[in-house]
Design an enzyme around this catalytic site. Sequence first.
Site, PDB file in Angstrom:
ATOM      1  N   ASP A 155       0.850  -1.196   0.000  1.00  0.00           N
ATOM      2  CA  ASP A 155       0.000   0.000   0.000  1.00  0.00           C
ATOM      3  C   ASP A 155       0.884   1.244   0.000  1.00  0.00           C
ATOM      4  OD1 ASP A 155      -3.265   0.150   0.745  1.00  0.00           O
ATOM      5  OD2 ASP A 155      -2.144   2.020   0.927  1.00  0.00           O
ATOM      6  N   ASP A 199       4.359   3.030  -4.001  1.00  0.00           N
ATOM      7  CA  ASP A 199       3.420   3.738  -4.878  1.00  0.00           C
ATOM      8  C   ASP A 199       3.322   2.919  -6.165  1.00  0.00           C
ATOM      9  OD1 ASP A 199       2.260   5.339  -6.828  1.00  0.00           O
ATOM     10  OD2 ASP A 199       3.271   7.167  -6.152  1.00  0.00           O
ATOM     11  N   SER A 243     -14.222  -0.609 -12.234  1.00  0.00           N
ATOM     12  CA  SER A 243     -15.400  -0.067 -11.534  1.00  0.00           C
ATOM     13  C   SER A 243     -16.528  -0.134 -12.537  1.00  0.00           C
ATOM     14  CB  SER A 243     -15.154   1.392 -11.135  1.00  0.00           C
ATOM     15  OG  SER A 243     -16.394   2.061 -10.921  1.00  0.00           O
ATOM     16  N   TYR A 269     -12.152   9.277 -13.781  1.00  0.00           N
ATOM     17  CA  TYR A 269     -12.222   7.972 -13.097  1.00  0.00           C
ATOM     18  C   TYR A 269     -12.679   6.878 -14.081  1.00  0.00           C
ATOM     19  CZ  TYR A 269     -13.421   4.590  -9.415  1.00  0.00           C
ATOM     20  OH  TYR A 269     -13.503   3.467  -8.620  1.00  0.00           O
ATOM     21  N   LYS A 300     -10.620   3.563 -15.428  1.00  0.00           N
ATOM     22  CA  LYS A 300     -11.133   2.203 -15.238  1.00  0.00           C
ATOM     23  C   LYS A 300     -11.444   1.528 -16.575  1.00  0.00           C
ATOM     24  CE  LYS A 300     -10.912   2.240 -10.746  1.00  0.00           C
ATOM     25  NZ  LYS A 300      -9.917   1.399 -10.069  1.00  0.00           N
ATOM     26  N   THR A 344     -16.428   0.832   1.852  1.00  0.00           N
ATOM     27  CA  THR A 344     -14.992   0.950   2.139  1.00  0.00           C
ATOM     28  C   THR A 344     -14.704   2.408   2.494  1.00  0.00           C
ATOM     29  OG1 THR A 344     -14.275   1.622  -0.064  1.00  0.00           O
ATOM     30  CG2 THR A 344     -14.480  -0.753   0.305  1.00  0.00           C
TER      31      THR A 344
HETATM   32  P1  NAP Z   1      -9.662   2.310  -0.355  1.00  0.00           P
HETATM   33  O1  NAP Z   1     -10.256   1.766   0.886  1.00  0.00           O
HETATM   34  O2  NAP Z   1      -9.364   3.770  -0.456  1.00  0.00           O
HETATM   35  O3  NAP Z   1      -8.355   1.463  -0.695  1.00  0.00           O
HETATM   36  C1  NAP Z   1      -7.491   1.797  -1.733  1.00  0.00           C
HETATM   37  C2  NAP Z   1      -6.083   1.709  -1.201  1.00  0.00           C
HETATM   38  O4  NAP Z   1      -5.182   2.006  -2.269  1.00  0.00           O
HETATM   39  C3  NAP Z   1      -5.800   2.732  -0.080  1.00  0.00           C
HETATM   40  O5  NAP Z   1      -5.128   2.123   0.986  1.00  0.00           O
HETATM   41  C4  NAP Z   1      -4.938   3.737  -0.801  1.00  0.00           C
HETATM   42  O6  NAP Z   1      -4.043   4.404   0.047  1.00  0.00           O
HETATM   43  C5  NAP Z   1      -4.183   2.864  -1.755  1.00  0.00           C
HETATM   44  N1  NAP Z   1      -3.546   3.644  -2.796  1.00  0.00           N
HETATM   45  C6  NAP Z   1      -3.969   4.791  -3.372  1.00  0.00           C
HETATM   46  N2  NAP Z   1      -3.075   5.234  -4.257  1.00  0.00           N
HETATM   47  C7  NAP Z   1      -2.055   4.344  -4.243  1.00  0.00           C
HETATM   48  C8  NAP Z   1      -0.810   4.271  -4.917  1.00  0.00           C
HETATM   49  N3  NAP Z   1      -0.449   5.198  -5.802  1.00  0.00           N
HETATM   50  N4  NAP Z   1       0.011   3.233  -4.623  1.00  0.00           N
HETATM   51  C9  NAP Z   1      -0.330   2.289  -3.719  1.00  0.00           C
HETATM   52  N5  NAP Z   1      -1.487   2.324  -3.048  1.00  0.00           N
HETATM   53  C10 NAP Z   1      -2.341   3.340  -3.300  1.00  0.00           C
HETATM   54  O7  NAP Z   1     -10.600   2.020  -1.608  1.00  0.00           O
HETATM   55  P2  NAP Z   1     -11.427   0.719  -2.022  1.00  0.00           P
HETATM   56  O8  NAP Z   1     -12.843   1.099  -2.012  1.00  0.00           O
HETATM   57  O9  NAP Z   1     -10.958  -0.479  -1.299  1.00  0.00           O
HETATM   58  O10 NAP Z   1     -10.987   0.632  -3.548  1.00  0.00           O
HETATM   59  C11 NAP Z   1     -10.172  -0.392  -4.066  1.00  0.00           C
HETATM   60  C12 NAP Z   1     -10.295  -0.354  -5.571  1.00  0.00           C
HETATM   61  O11 NAP Z   1     -11.647  -0.627  -5.924  1.00  0.00           O
HETATM   62  C13 NAP Z   1      -9.950   0.988  -6.192  1.00  0.00           C
HETATM   63  O12 NAP Z   1      -9.247   0.772  -7.383  1.00  0.00           O
HETATM   64  C14 NAP Z   1     -11.317   1.601  -6.499  1.00  0.00           C
HETATM   65  O13 NAP Z   1     -11.274   2.494  -7.585  1.00  0.00           O
HETATM   66  C15 NAP Z   1     -12.120   0.362  -6.812  1.00  0.00           C
HETATM   67  N6  NAP Z   1     -13.558   0.509  -6.619  1.00  0.00           N
HETATM   68  C16 NAP Z   1     -14.092   0.745  -5.386  1.00  0.00           C
HETATM   69  C17 NAP Z   1     -15.473   0.894  -5.261  1.00  0.00           C
HETATM   70  C18 NAP Z   1     -16.143   1.151  -3.936  1.00  0.00           C
HETATM   71  O14 NAP Z   1     -17.367   1.365  -3.917  1.00  0.00           O
HETATM   72  N7  NAP Z   1     -15.451   1.130  -2.817  1.00  0.00           N
HETATM   73  C19 NAP Z   1     -16.288   0.807  -6.389  1.00  0.00           C
HETATM   74  C20 NAP Z   1     -15.699   0.573  -7.623  1.00  0.00           C
HETATM   75  C21 NAP Z   1     -14.337   0.416  -7.738  1.00  0.00           C
HETATM   76  P3  NAP Z   1      -4.478   5.828   0.688  1.00  0.00           P
HETATM   77  O15 NAP Z   1      -5.690   5.552   1.513  1.00  0.00           O
HETATM   78  O16 NAP Z   1      -3.268   6.223   1.454  1.00  0.00           O
HETATM   79  O17 NAP Z   1      -4.774   6.699  -0.503  1.00  0.00           O
END
Ligand code: NAP
Length: 255
Positions: A36, A57, A148, A161, A165, A196
């Site tokens: 992460d 990163d 997504s 976004y 995606k 999340t």
């Molecule tokens: P999350 O809880 O914010 O987890 C994403 C993680 O990725 C965070 O720990 C974040 O760190 C880390 N991150 C961000 N930029 C990064 C980088 N450059 N290098 C390494 N790590 C990085 O979000 P999530 O909801 O689990 O999302 C996971 C994935 O699912 C994402 O790709 C998101 O677009 C996709 N998604 C989520 C949803 C939803 O409803 N939750 C829906 C559709 C798609 P920081 O917190 O420090 O930024």
Amino acid sequence: MKIEGNIALVSGGGSGLGAATARRLAVGGARVAVVDLSKEAAVAVASETGGIGLGADVSDAAAVEAAFAHAAEALGGAPRIVVSCAGIGTAARILPRDGALPIALFERTLHVNLLGTYTVLSVAAKAMAALEPLDTDGARGVIVNTASVAYQDGQIGQAAYAASKGGIASLTLPAARELARFGIRVMTIAPGLFETPMSADLPPETRAALEAELPFPSRMGKPEEYALLVQQIVENPLLNGETIRIDSAVRLAPK
Ligand code: NAP
């Protein structure tokens, strides 16, 4: 492919969907490297799952290569299961009311989400291709990306976004075709709305409106349900080159 006894690496594993995936893979018997942006968050999850936590990163190729090398050394080999969950959610109109064009935000969104996913996939594929095949099919590993539902039904404000995606969904088939000769499968999951930290900031009225649009079940997804799909993809050898929506049959409205 079996989860048990294999090595896995999950980017974005310090939070949300990635953390749930790291936990499920660990319960299934994998040794898991949690990667992460925040090393602290990665280490916190790894302290539960028994693997290792690393800070990197995903859009920085040298940092990703270092993380893979570190994981291989600590866990005893290159990962055969790699899941990209790292990503950022951004929102901006193409023409905001204040007149300032958000072109830098577009670039940043593609940089983290699309370039980051491609970088992890590339480094993972290189390491996996050097491993011995596991079975008579010649399977060496599986890579799961995260898009997504916005890749197909992006809302107003989601141009960046959705484009990031959409790029992930679009690279899935050519990557699967190219990596087939190494026995590496490539799949993408397109989640709908999940509980999340990324979605935690939604105003209650927006959240209620979104949930009302979900045909069945009419609730946000649980990270464990995303992680279950990762497990099913890993375990089913015929899933390859496809993007799967996991979304309660929702189709997002324009706004
Ligand atoms: P999350 O809880 O914010 O987890 C994403 C993680 O990725 C965070 O720990 C974040 O760190 C880390 N991150 C961000 N930029 C990064 C980088 N450059 N290098 C390494 N790590 C990085 O979000 P999530 O909801 O689990 O999302 C996971 C994935 O699912 C994402 O790709 C998101 O677009 C996709 N998604 C989520 C949803 C939803 O409803 N939750 C829906 C559709 C798609 P920081 O917190 O420090 O930024």
